[in-house]
Design a protein around this motif. Structure first.
Motif, PDB file in Angstrom:
ATOM      1  N   GLU A 220       0.836  -1.208   0.000  1.00 19.83           N
ATOM      2  CA  GLU A 220       0.000   0.000   0.000  1.00 19.83           C
ATOM      3  C   GLU A 220       0.871   1.259   0.000  1.00 19.83           C
ATOM      4  O   GLU A 220       0.579   2.236  -0.687  1.00 19.83           O
ATOM      5  CB  GLU A 220      -0.948   0.015   1.203  1.00 19.83           C
ATOM      6  CG  GLU A 220      -2.175  -0.871   1.054  1.00 19.83           C
ATOM      7  CD  GLU A 220      -1.857  -2.364   1.083  1.00 19.83           C
ATOM      8  OE1 GLU A 220      -0.789  -2.736   1.623  1.00 19.83           O
ATOM      9  OE2 GLU A 220      -2.643  -3.164   0.554  1.00 19.83           O
ATOM     10  N   ALA A 221       1.965   1.205   0.765  1.00 20.40           N
ATOM     11  CA  ALA A 221       2.860   2.371   0.831  1.00 20.40           C
ATOM     12  C   ALA A 221       3.476   2.646  -0.537  1.00 20.40           C
ATOM     13  O   ALA A 221       3.597   3.797  -0.968  1.00 20.40           O
ATOM     14  CB  ALA A 221       3.954   2.135   1.875  1.00 20.40           C
ATOM     15  N   VAL A 223       2.235   1.761  -3.472  1.00 22.37           N
ATOM     16  CA  VAL A 223       1.199   2.228  -4.401  1.00 22.37           C
ATOM     17  C   VAL A 223       0.939   3.720  -4.175  1.00 22.37           C
ATOM     18  O   VAL A 223       0.831   4.500  -5.130  1.00 22.37           O
ATOM     19  CB  VAL A 223      -0.105   1.396  -4.249  1.00 22.37           C
ATOM     20  CG1 VAL A 223      -1.245   2.012  -5.069  1.00 22.37           C
ATOM     21  CG2 VAL A 223       0.141  -0.051  -4.682  1.00 22.37           C
ATOM     22  N   ALA A 224       0.903   4.110  -2.910  1.00 22.06           N
ATOM     23  CA  ALA A 224       0.700   5.531  -2.605  1.00 22.06           C
ATOM     24  C   ALA A 224       1.841   6.363  -3.200  1.00 22.06           C
ATOM     25  O   ALA A 224       1.611   7.442  -3.774  1.00 22.06           O
ATOM     26  CB  ALA A 224       0.620   5.733  -1.091  1.00 22.06           C
ATOM     27  N   HIS A 227       1.437   6.693  -6.916  1.00 20.01           N
ATOM     28  CA  HIS A 227       0.426   7.688  -7.263  1.00 20.01           C
ATOM     29  C   HIS A 227       0.959   9.104  -7.084  1.00 20.01           C
ATOM     30  O   HIS A 227       0.608  10.002  -7.859  1.00 20.01           O
ATOM     31  CB  HIS A 227      -0.852   7.460  -6.454  1.00 20.01           C
ATOM     32  CG  HIS A 227      -1.730   6.423  -7.069  1.00 20.01           C
ATOM     33  ND1 HIS A 227      -2.762   6.728  -7.927  1.00 20.01           N
ATOM     34  CD2 HIS A 227      -1.690   5.070  -6.997  1.00 20.01           C
ATOM     35  CE1 HIS A 227      -3.333   5.614  -8.345  1.00 20.01           C
ATOM     36  NE2 HIS A 227      -2.706   4.583  -7.785  1.00 20.01           N
TER      37      HIS A 227
END
Lengths: 394, 100, 311
Positions: A220-221, A223-224, A227
């Motif tokens: 998740e980190a 992917v953030a 982005h």
């Protein structure tokens, strides 16, 4: 009112730094970026800036000190080249993943070996996956202008990523050119102040930076972070638009030169684009429809924009000023070709690795590339896709 | 400002992570109940305790709470059962609990 | 102000429970004591090298620290701290933070991150004179990766990269004397301590280090039950044996002046320390008696050198 000056790329960067007035500058010398902290040290000595200037014992430490300062609530900057950038490698990734918007000036220089102090992009290209935004310049004016835009892009809440302002070692860093400087106050106003919401020295609440992230969070980190890099595209364009409005000079992710009707094109970066433009001007007089796409921003990679710019060309040469040792092409080629893969229309494309370790790239050499492209367009055959140019051969 | 640590768990979306995985609060580790790690349990024998507090600084897990100069019952939610306090006590006021 | 354990333990905990250090890990005791040595109104920033402590005390989203904390990498805790120190200077000067607020920059790393891979950044930061205190929790090996030898591993200790065997009696080299190397940088304060008694020795040294202007250094012998091979509850006995055998002498150096802070009533033989830990088990096997003699000779020589310096 702009001020006409004659400056090297290094002095242009140091001047931009003086005008912005970073809180912390952590330095370590390496050719050809060394002049930047040298100029800056004099500004400090003369009381022209209120910056904490620290001379650390390595590039690994200069970037580490920047991270500490940036997390503490400061604008932190440094400069480096070549092996120095490689030595920072580990910390570059930490800067990006910790989302600390440090601005790093890179005078791009060949990596060892053999050891060589001259220009190519083997240092910055090796860090293309570090998570830094990378902006490249064709000349001293662009170096200066890119630096003025850097902090606003890096610090934008939708981005919060570190940024490299890249110039070509010696070619741009040391050559003196005419340049339009902006007034100190105008620069300060354009760049603005840095007020992070949370910082280590904040007394209202603590800040903890740099955790261990188990698998449940790591993906998740990342992917953030991915982005944030995607968001950077828009922010770079927004800042460029405001820059144009304020100072009158226009910038994009790429620059298209005579591409409206171009049949033969180069995709190229940095000062070599200037040489290629001169070649294009000559070829146009001969009726050859030559053009180029200059990649100003390499991270985030403007794949769509490049693909769109070259879709109507017959043949394209991607000019890689670094050797990736992939045995099938340099990094600019791989990414450009990848960006074009899903286009309905795409040109024939070859990769040319050139200019390593300061090997000259002349107008004649650029013209010969267009000669090769003309043959490819005519025959429909690319020949060898991955070739080197400018080396002696048996 | 992103989520509080207690709202961050292994089911939240990437958009909800704090930027750069920063944390803006003190001592959120207390949410982790390390007492579950314990295989043996120290027991405080109040009547033997002289409140010298020699046990308290040696607890690696801050699980001997001290208030108004006196120790209190173990924080069993966090005590990992290392037993250092048992040996730190000069009065044998801490011993291993007989496990049933 | 005289040390008062009761008052110290009344303070708010600044290194909290719920961290993931192993049961009985000395580093947890070190961190709690280190934070008690920071005056209650002063704000600390902890700069932590990668290691057991880092992965255990800040695993997202759980920080054990009440104060601000930054971890960047293994070898650069001191240079990261240099940036934080620079930030304090410049932000106070520019009025971005309260100039009357005291900030205490504490760096903490294990022996791997201090004696070895972080040595260059430590030396650089000491030389530059930033206002920080470095705490080394020296557990004599790379424990986070599974007890590999470091330059802090004592001679004859078995580590996973210096195992004992038919042709090996453990590590071949003596421990690097980092405290004296730090002293050679001309720092105003450096000390060695460990975990014993009522923690007075630790507290006084830590407090003095933290409240001495400029770079200061506290080297803490910090037992690791798993790496050293002893039952976790024996931590204080192990520390006591280290100081009573003079394997880990307690002293401080103030502006170059050495001062012994603990002299054992009776200096014990090194076996008292070594026999308690499985990492030295091979030294007690038949035919290896010489290792204990050699260890004793080394300790005696170092002790005499230290006594001479303390005169």
């Amino acid at each position: 009112m702009s001020i006409r000056e004659r400056l090297s790329g290094n002095e242009a960067i140091a001047t931009a730094m003086r005008q912005i007035g970073p809180d912390v500058f952590a330095m370590f010398p390496i050719t050809p970026s060394t002049e930047i902290p040298q100029y800056f040290a004099q500004y400090v000595a003369d009381g022209k800036v209120d910056t904490e200037f620290i001379c650390v014992e390595s590039e690994h430490s200069s970037l580490s000190a920047c991270l500490g300062a940036e997390a503490a609530g400061c604008r932190a900057v440094t400069a480096t080249s070549s092996a120095g950038l490689s030595f920072m490698n580990e910390v570059l990734y930490v800067a990006a993943s910790s989302r600390l918007p440090v601005v790093l000036a890179v005078a791009c220089r060949a990596l060892t070996g053999p050891i060589n102090i001259n220009h190519d992009y083997s240092d910055s290209m090796a860090e293309r996956d570090s998570g830094f935004i990378q902006i490249y310049a064709e000349n001293n004016q662009e170096v200066y202008d890119n630096y003025l835009q850097a902090h606003r892009i890096a610090e934008h809440p939708d981005v919060r990523l570190p940024l490299m302002v890249c110039e070509d070692g010696f070619i741009t860093s040391h050559a003196i050119e005419n340049i339009e400087l902006e007034e100190d106050e105008a620069v300060k106003k354009f760049v603005g102040e840095y007020h992070p919401e949370n910082y280590l020295l904040k007394t209202e609440n603590p800040l903890a930076v740099g955790p261990y992230g188990i698998s449940a969070y790591y993906m998740e980190a990342r992917v953030a972070q991915a982005h944030a890099m995607m968001n950077a595209k828009k922010v770079i364009l927004d800042v460029a638009a405001d820059f144009e409005k304020t100072f009158g000079r226009k910038y994009g992710l790429i620059e298209e030169y005579k591409m409206e009707d171009a049949e033969l094109a180069m995709v190229i970066m940095g000062s070599s684009a200037g040489t290629a433009k001169a070649a294009i001007d000559e070829l146009r007089k001969e009726g050859i429809k030559a053009g180029l796409v200059k990649v100003r921003v390499f991270r985030p990679f403007p794949g769509e924009e490049i693909a769109k710019a070259i879709e109507n060309c017959k043949a394209v040469a991607v000019m890689d000023k670094s050797e990736g040792f992939s045995a099938c092409g340099g990094p600019l080629y791989a990414e450009t070709a990848g960006a074009c893969f899903n286009m309905k229309k795409r040109p024939l494309m070859v990769d040319i690795v050139f200019g390593l370790g300061g090997r000259d790239f002349t107008v004649e050499a650029a013209k010969s590339v267009y000669g090769r492209l003309a043959k490819i367009a005519e025959t429909g055959e690319t020949g060898d896709i991955y070739t080197h140019m400018g080396q002696r051969e048996r | 400002m992103g989520l509080k640590a207690e709202e961050i768990n292994e089911h939240i979306a990437w958009q909800d992570l704090t930027t750069g995985c920063e944390i803006y609060e003190p001592g959120t580790s207390r949410l982790t109940k390390t007492g579950e790690w314990r295989s043996r349990t120290p027991e405080w024998i109040k009547e033997k305790c002289k409140q010298c507090l020699l046990c308290a600084p040696f607890c690696p897990d801050a699980s001997i709470p001290v208030k108004d100069g006196k120790r209190d019952e173990f924080d069993y939610e966090h005590c990992k059962g290392c037993g250092i306090c048992i040996k730190a006590c000069p009065f044998q006021a801490i011993r291993w609990k007989e496990e049933s | 102000m005289a040390y008062n354990l009761k008052e110290e333990m009344n303070k708010e905990e600044r290194f909290n429970s719920g961290h993931r250090l192993c049961a009985g890990c000395g580093a947890g005791i070190v961190c709690r004591a280190m934070m008690r040595a920071v005056d209650e109104n002063d704000k600390a920033v902890i700069c932590n090298a990668t290691g057991c402590l880092e992965v255990s005390s800040f695993q997202y989203p759980y920080t054990a620290w009440n104060d601000s904390y930054i971890h960047t990498a293994f070898e650069n805790a001191s240079s990261t701290a240099s940036g934080v120190c620079a930030a304090v200077e410049v932000m106070k000067r520019k009025g971005k933070i309260d100039p009357d607020q005291n900030y205490k920059i504490l760096v903490i790393g294990g022996d791997g991150g201090t004696y070895d891979i972080g040595f260059q950044s430590l030396s650089g930061a000491l030389e530059r004179g930033h206002d920080f205190t470095y705490f080394c929790y020296d557990n004599n090996a790379y424990m986070n990766t599974g007890t590999q030898r470091s330059s802090a591993t004592p001679r004859f200790a078995a580590a996973t990269t210096t195992p004992a065997g038919a042709d090996s009696v453990g590590k071949k080299q003596d421990q690097k004397d980092l405290t004296q190397i730090v002293v050679a940088h001309g720092v105003h304060y450096a000390a060695q301590t460990t975990l014993f008694g009522n923690m007075k020795d630790f507290h006084e040294k830590a407090h003095r280090a933290i409240y001495t202007q400029g770079p200061t250094f506290v080297n803490v012998l910090t037992p690791c039950p798993r790496g050293w091979g002893y039952p976790a509850e024996d931590l204080i006995d192990i520390c006591k044996a280290a100081i009573d055998t003079c394997i880990w002498p307690l002293y401080e150096v103030v502006d170059g002046e050495y001062r012994l802070t603990y002299e054992p009533k009776k200096k014990l033989p090194v076996e008292e320390f070594m026999s308690k830990q499985s990492r030295f088990a091979h030294c007690f096997k038949k035919g290896n008696e010489w290792t204990i003699e050699a260890a004793q000779q080394y300790v005696d020589k170092k002790w005499e050198d230290l006594l001479a310096k303390c005169k």
